[in-house]
Scaffold this active site. Structure first.
Site, short mmCIF file in Angstrom:
data_model
loop_
_atom_site.label_atom_id
_atom_site.label_comp_id
_atom_site.label_asym_id
_atom_site.label_seq_id
_atom_site.Cartn_x
_atom_site.Cartn_y
_atom_site.Cartn_z
N GLY A 243 -5.19 -9.04 3.34
CA GLY A 243 -5.80 -8.06 2.45
C GLY A 243 -5.11 -7.89 1.12
O GLY A 243 -5.09 -6.79 0.56
N HIS B 7 5.89 -0.51 -2.59
CA HIS B 7 5.45 0.22 -3.79
C HIS B 7 5.51 1.73 -3.61
O HIS B 7 4.90 2.46 -4.37
CB HIS B 7 4.04 -0.23 -4.20
CG HIS B 7 3.99 -1.67 -4.61
ND1 HIS B 7 2.81 -2.37 -4.72
CD2 HIS B 7 4.98 -2.55 -4.91
CE1 HIS B 7 3.08 -3.61 -5.10
NE2 HIS B 7 4.39 -3.75 -5.21
N CYS C 142 15.97 12.20 -11.92
CA CYS C 142 17.08 11.79 -11.02
C CYS C 142 16.60 11.09 -9.77
O CYS C 142 17.37 10.71 -8.91
CB CYS C 142 17.90 13.03 -10.64
SG CYS C 142 17.04 14.16 -9.53
N SER D 175 -4.58 -9.72 -2.88
CA SER D 175 -5.02 -10.75 -3.84
C SER D 175 -3.85 -11.66 -4.23
O SER D 175 -4.04 -12.65 -4.93
CB SER D 175 -5.59 -10.07 -5.10
OG SER D 175 -4.60 -9.18 -5.65
N CYS E 58 12.21 19.48 -10.57
CA CYS E 58 13.21 19.15 -9.55
C CYS E 58 14.23 20.30 -9.43
O CYS E 58 14.73 20.80 -10.45
CB CYS E 58 13.91 17.86 -10.01
SG CYS E 58 15.43 17.47 -9.16
N ASN F 243 0.83 -1.20 0.00
CA ASN F 243 0.00 0.00 0.00
C ASN F 243 0.87 1.26 0.00
O ASN F 243 1.96 1.27 0.56
CB ASN F 243 -0.93 0.02 1.22
CG ASN F 243 -1.86 -1.19 1.24
OD1 ASN F 243 -2.07 -1.81 0.20
ND2 ASN F 243 -2.37 -1.54 2.40
N VAL F 244 0.34 2.28 -0.63
CA VAL F 244 1.09 3.55 -0.74
C VAL F 244 0.41 4.65 0.08
O VAL F 244 0.75 5.82 -0.03
CB VAL F 244 1.19 3.97 -2.23
CG1 VAL F 244 1.99 2.94 -3.02
CG2 VAL F 244 -0.20 4.17 -2.86
N GLU G 152 -12.09 -13.04 0.64
CA GLU G 152 -12.14 -13.85 -0.59
C GLU G 152 -10.95 -14.81 -0.64
O GLU G 152 -9.88 -14.49 -0.12
CB GLU G 152 -12.06 -12.94 -1.83
CG GLU G 152 -13.06 -11.80 -1.87
CD GLU G 152 -14.48 -12.30 -2.11
OE1 GLU G 152 -15.42 -11.65 -1.62
OE2 GLU G 152 -14.62 -13.38 -2.73
#
Ligand code: APR
Length: 256
Positions: free
Chosen positions: A194, A125, A136, A196, A154, A108-109, A222
């Site tokens: 949580g 991630h 860069c 898949s 940047c 998760n992000v 699931e």
């Protein structure tokens, strides 16, 4: 989820594994944030149900249309703007306090594990609230609003800013993924919560743990490709199930 004997049996079995664990690692996916109101990716209500990931979460998409990509990430940031950790995140933060060694490896992000108080976190991630340079890779601020019509550049090399997340087709940070495999392979209990379990290399972590002898536990409403390989697989929501497991572990720890 009615609290049936099925769930209390599972809760006690998993609590016992955790009570006897010397090193535990957990892989979390979008499902642990679902009860905070953050949409998952797959499934009918998922983000990918509405968008094709390659059209938005990829370098090609950004180079072709950075404005559209930033509009999508600003929308996702706005979605996450006021979400808070749910009892599932807090339960994992509690386990880190109770257990000798406990690491959260997240796909998760959204930053919710840190907000819940977890300290041992590996963000495979990236983090949607951080920006970095597309050329860069220098980090350029956190929670800085980006105007899609006037994307900042940047200060180091003049490249455009992008979200600090791993896009489809991109490599993960080798330091982070190598540490994730090390923690998984040294774990005696591995929780998959949580997710898949279809996106690699994250989805290889549970098997890496199991191949080194870890007990594999899955918590997901699931079934997934991991379900038949897990020692225990519970059809449950993490925000409802995990807190009860932690209470059992805490009671046992309290009894010394
Ligand atoms: N508690 C536990 N699990 C839940 C809950 C809940 N309350 N609600 C949904 N789930 C489960 C779903 O059943 C599903 O198996 O969470 C899982 C979410 O799966 P995905 O949407 O595929 O998310 P994830 O596994 O994190 O995706 C992995 O794919 O798109 C990329 O980079 C993105 O990190 C993401 C990666």
């Amino acid at each position: 989820m009615a609290h049936t004997s099925y769930y209390s049996c599972m809760e006690n079995q998993i609590a016992e594994l955790l009570q006897n664990s010397r090193r535990c690692a957990v892989l979390t996916g979008a499902g642990i944030s679902a009860e905070s109101g953050v949409p998952t990716f797959r499934g009918e209500e998922g983000l990918w149900g509405k968008f094709r990931p390659e059209e938005l979460a990829s370098m090609d998409a950004f180079m072709a249309n950075p404005k559209m990509v930033w509009e999508w990430y600003n929308w996702r940031r706005q979605l996450m703007g006021d979400v808070k950790p749910n009892p599932g995140h807090h339960a994992l933060a509690d386990l880190e306090q109770i257990m000798p060694s406990f690491w959260v490896i997240t796909q998760n992000v959204d930053g919710l594990h840190k907000m819940a108080g977890s300290g041992n976190i590996l963000e495979l991630h990236g983090n949607i609230h951080r920006n970095k340079c597309v050329k860069c890779n220098q980090l350029c601020g956190e929670d800085v609003d980006i105007d899609p019509d006037n994307i900042p550049t940047c200060t180091h090399c003049g490249g455009q800013l992008r979200p600090d997340v791993v896009w489809f087709g991109e490599m993960l940070d080798p330091v982070v993924i190598n540490r994730a495999f090390a923690e998984s392979e040294q774990a005696d209990v591995f929780l998959s919560v949580g997710t898949s379990a279809v996106v690699h290399p994250a989805a290889s972590l549970p098997m890496a743990a199991r191949s080194e002898g870890a007990k594999l536990v899955e918590i997901n409403p699931e079934p997934t490709p991991l379900t038949d390989l897990a020692d225990i697989s519970v059809r449950a929501k993490s925000g409802e199930f995990l807190p009860r497991v932690v209470e059992i572990v805490r009671e046992h720890a309290g009894r010394g």
